[in-house]
Scaffold this motif. Structure first.
Motif, mmCIF file in Angstrom:
data_model
loop_
_atom_site.group_PDB
_atom_site.id
_atom_site.type_symbol
_atom_site.label_atom_id
_atom_site.label_comp_id
_atom_site.label_asym_id
_atom_site.label_seq_id
_atom_site.Cartn_x
_atom_site.Cartn_y
_atom_site.Cartn_z
ATOM 1 N N PHE A 26 0.857 -1.176 0.000
ATOM 2 C CA PHE A 26 0.000 0.000 0.000
ATOM 3 C C PHE A 26 0.898 1.233 0.000
ATOM 4 C CE2 PHE A 26 -2.599 -3.240 2.275
ATOM 5 C CZ PHE A 26 -3.544 -3.409 1.277
ATOM 6 N N VAL A 27 0.306 2.389 -0.340
ATOM 7 C CA VAL A 27 1.108 3.582 -0.571
ATOM 8 C C VAL A 27 0.707 4.720 0.366
ATOM 9 C CG1 VAL A 27 -0.417 4.495 -2.380
ATOM 10 C CG2 VAL A 27 2.008 5.108 -2.386
ATOM 11 N N GLU A 36 5.930 6.500 -0.956
ATOM 12 C CA GLU A 36 6.531 5.458 -0.130
ATOM 13 C C GLU A 36 5.515 4.336 0.031
ATOM 14 O OE1 GLU A 36 9.440 5.852 3.502
ATOM 15 O OE2 GLU A 36 7.384 6.059 4.246
ATOM 16 N N PHE A 37 5.995 3.101 0.067
ATOM 17 C CA PHE A 37 5.120 1.943 0.128
ATOM 18 C C PHE A 37 5.408 1.130 1.386
ATOM 19 C CE2 PHE A 37 5.932 3.165 -4.208
ATOM 20 C CZ PHE A 37 4.677 3.137 -4.804
ATOM 21 N N VAL A 77 8.854 -3.950 4.900
ATOM 22 C CA VAL A 77 9.771 -3.192 4.058
ATOM 23 C C VAL A 77 9.048 -1.935 3.586
ATOM 24 C CG1 VAL A 77 11.242 -3.229 2.014
ATOM 25 C CG2 VAL A 77 10.832 -5.349 3.279
ATOM 26 N N LYS A 78 9.783 -0.818 3.474
ATOM 27 C CA LYS A 78 9.203 0.455 3.035
ATOM 28 C C LYS A 78 9.955 0.995 1.813
ATOM 29 C CE LYS A 78 8.214 3.514 6.191
ATOM 30 N NZ LYS A 78 8.296 4.387 7.376
ATOM 31 N N TYR A 231 6.603 0.687 10.313
ATOM 32 C CA TYR A 231 5.542 -0.080 9.671
ATOM 33 C C TYR A 231 4.473 0.765 8.984
ATOM 34 C CZ TYR A 231 7.647 -3.169 13.144
ATOM 35 O OH TYR A 231 8.543 -3.859 13.917
ATOM 36 N N PHE A 232 4.703 2.082 8.882
ATOM 37 C CA PHE A 232 3.739 2.909 8.157
ATOM 38 C C PHE A 232 4.457 3.873 7.223
ATOM 39 C CE2 PHE A 232 0.958 6.518 7.407
ATOM 40 C CZ PHE A 232 -0.142 5.848 6.896
ATOM 41 N N PRO A 233 3.944 4.060 6.000
ATOM 42 C CA PRO A 233 4.580 4.966 5.028
ATOM 43 C C PRO A 233 4.136 6.421 5.237
ATOM 44 C CG PRO A 233 2.730 3.845 3.987
ATOM 45 C CD PRO A 233 2.839 3.292 5.385
#
Length: 462
Positions: A26-27, A36-37, A77-78, A231-233
Motif C-alpha cells: 500500500f502507498v 513510499e510503500f 519493508v518500506k 511499519y507505516f509509510p
C-alpha cells in the motif's frame, strides 16, 4: 503425465509467489513526485521492490530500488521512489525475488501547486470488533472520487484484543508489528477496497498508541513511535525520536498532522483531590515533556505562521471544540456520569491553557482559513466556528457504534456543533472538498454507509 507435472509446478510456483506477501503493498507519503510503500513478506531475506507504470499492463514501467526484508523488522519493508510525474495515475505491484505479484493497486500523485480542486476522505475508529461488524462504509468510500484518505486514529484496538498482556500491547514489539499487519489485512475491506485505490495518511490515537485515554508518561511510548516509523509509510516526521507530528501539502492546501498522545501530560492532572476539574498551569497535550530537538507546539506555531497555503488544515486525533468544557461545570452531569468527565478531559477541553494559547496565536498572527479535523468521539459533527472557534469537522464512526454526541449534548441542554451531526445508527465518513472557480470554498460532507449525504456545510475562503 509430464504435462501434468509441469502444470502442477507452475501452479505451485504462482501460488508461492502470491503467498510470499503477507500484507500490502500500500502507498502513503505521496507528493507531486514521490511516494513510499509498505509491504510485509512471508519470509525474511526476500528481495523486494515496487514496480510502477502509467499503464495497467506495466508497459514502460519504473522501479523502486531493491530492498531486503529483515526478521528484525518482522519482514516489513518500506520501498521509496522519486522522480514521478505530478498529477499522474500510477499502477503498482510488488516484485518479490524477481517475480511480479498478481495484486495490482493504484494511486495518483499530487499536483505541483496552484488552485487545484479536489476531495479527500477521513475518519477514525475501526476494527474494534474485528470480523463482527458489517462495515459497508468502505465500499462507499472506494466508489467516491477521493484523492487520498486520512485515518485519524484508533485504526484497530489492540489494547483490547491482547488482553493476556494486561491491555498493554505496546510493551511488546511483536504485538505492535502485529497490529500493523492487522491494519493491512486484505480480509478487511478498508485495505482491500480503499487502500488499494488511494494513498493513506495516518495518526495513532489512544487505543492504537497504548491504551484508553493514554498519555506520554509511559516509557513504552517509544515502542509505539518506533513501530509507526517502521511499519507505516508516513511523511517526514519533524522529530522522529519523540513523536509523529508531520505536514504535507496538496495544491494550495497544507495539512498539519499533530500527535496528541506521545507528549501529552496525564489527563488526571487537571482533577483535584475531590475529582473535580481544576485547570493546571502548563498542562500540555502537545509538549508536556522535555525532549531533544524542537517540541511539537513550537513546530505547530512556526508551521502555521510560515505557511503560504490558502487553506490550512489541522488534523487532530481528538476533538478541539472548547465548548465541550462547559459540561465540566455541570456538577449534576459530571458527578452522575464519571465517564463523561473522563472523556471531556481527554479532549483539548482538558488542556485549557494550551488551547487558549493556540487560539490566541492564530488570531494574533492573522492566520486565516484554518480548519480542524478530528476523530476519537465515535460520532460525526460540524461546527462553523461559533462554538469550536475554528471550523471543526469530526468523523469517527467508520465501523463502531455511534455515540451521537450532538444529539445527546442537546438533550442535556448544550449545543456543541451548530451545523449538526450524524445521529443515525449506521456508519459514516467525512468528505472534504476544496473548490476553486467563481468562488473559492471548502465543502464538508458527512456521508452515510448508504451513500447518502447526511449533512453538508459550505465554508467560503476569506
Amino acid at each position: 503425465m509430464q504435462l501434468l507435472l509441469i502444470l502442477t509446478f507452475l501452479f505451485n510456483f504462482n501460488l508461492s509467489q502470491s503467498d510470499s506477501i503477507v500484507s500490502g503493498p500500500f502507498v502513503g507519503a505521496v507528493t507531486s513526485n514521490s511516494a513510499e510503500f509498505i509491504i510485509k513478506t512471508l519470509d525474511s531475506e526476500a528481495n523486494v521492490k515496487i514496480e510502477l507504470s502509467e499503464q495497467k499492463d506495466f508497459n514502460k514501467s519504473v522501479n523502486t530500488p531493491d530492498y531486503k526484508s529483515e526478521s528484525g523488522n518482522f519482514n516489513f519493508v518500506k520501498p521509496q521512489i522519486k522522480n514521478l510525474k505530478p498529477n499522474t495515475t500510477y499502477y503498482y505491484r510488488a516484485i518479490i525475488n524477481g517475480s511480479a505479484s498478481s495484486v495490482i493497486n493504484s494511486f495518483k500523485t499530487f499536483p505541483e501547486s496552484g488552485n487545484y480542486s479536489f476531495s479527500f476522505g477521513f475518519g477514525s475508529c475501526q476494527q474494534s470488533h474485528y470480523n463482527k461488524s458489517k462495515p459497508e462504509i468502505f465500499k462507499i468510500i472506494s466508489q467516491d472520487s477521493l484523492r487520498f484518505f486520512i485515518q485519524i486514529g484508533d485504526w484497530g484496538y489492540p489494547d483490547t484484543t491482547e488482553k493476556k498482556y494486561g491491555y498493554r500491547f505496546f510493551t511488546k514489539k511483536d504485538l505492535i508489528a502485529g497490529s500493523y499487519e492487522t491494519k493491512y489485512t486484505r480480509s478487511y475491506p478498508f485495505a482491500d477496497l480503499v487502500l488499494s485505490k488511494m494513498p493513506v495518511a495516518y495518526l495513532y490515537d489512544d487505543h492504537d498508541f497504548g491504551y484508553n485515554n493514554s498519555d506520554g508518561s509511559d516509557p513504552s511510548k517509544q515502542n509505539s513511535i518506533e513501530g509507526y516509523n517502521l511499519y507505516f509509510p508516513h511523511y517526514e516526521l519533524a522529530n522522529p525520536e519523540n513523536g509523529i507530528w508531520q505536514k504535507f501539502k496538496f495544491g494550495d492546501v497544507e495539512f498539519f498532522l499533530i500527535d496528541t498522545r506521545t507528549q501529552r501530560n496525564p489527563n488526571k492532572d487537571v482533577l483535584n483531590e475531590q475529582g473535580n476539574y481544576f485547570p493546571k498551569k502548563n498542562h500540555s497535550i502537545l509538549a508536556g515533556y522535555p525532549i531533544s530537538g524542537e517540541d511539537q507546539k513550537t513546530w505547530l506555531k512556526k508551521s502555521l505562521k510560515e505557511s503560504n497555503a490558502k487553506w490550512k488544515v489541522i488534523v487532530s486525533p481528538v476533538m478541539f471544540n472548547p465548548a465541550y468544557r462547559e459540561i465540566l461545570k455541570d456538577t449534576l452531569i459530571v458527578n452522575t456520569f464519571e465517564r463523561i468527565k473522563l472523556d471531556i478531559i481527554d479532549k483539548w477541553s482538558g488542556f485549557e491553557e494550551e488551547q487558549n494559547e493556540i487560539i490566541d496565536f492564530v488570531k494574533s498572527n492573522g492566520i486565516k482559513n484554518l480548519i480542524i479535523l478530528s476523530g476519537d468521539s465515535h460520532s460525526a459533527y460540524i461546527d462553523d466556528g461559533e462554538n469550536s472557534v475554528f471550523p471543526e469537522f469530526g468523523s469517527s464512526v467508520l465501523d463502531v457504534n455511534n455515540t451521537k454526541v450532538t444529539q445527546r449534548s442537546k438533550l442535556a441542554g448544550y449545543t456543541l456543533f451548530n451545523q449538526g451531526g450524524y445521529d443515525g445508527d449506521g456508519r459514516c465518513y467525512g468528505k472534504v472538498s476544496f473548490v476553486y472557480g467563481e468562488e473559492d470554498y471548502c465543502l464538508m460532507e458527512i456521508i452515510e454507509d448508504t451513500g447518502k449525504v447526511i449533512l453538508s456545510y459550505k465554508l467560503n475562503l476569506k
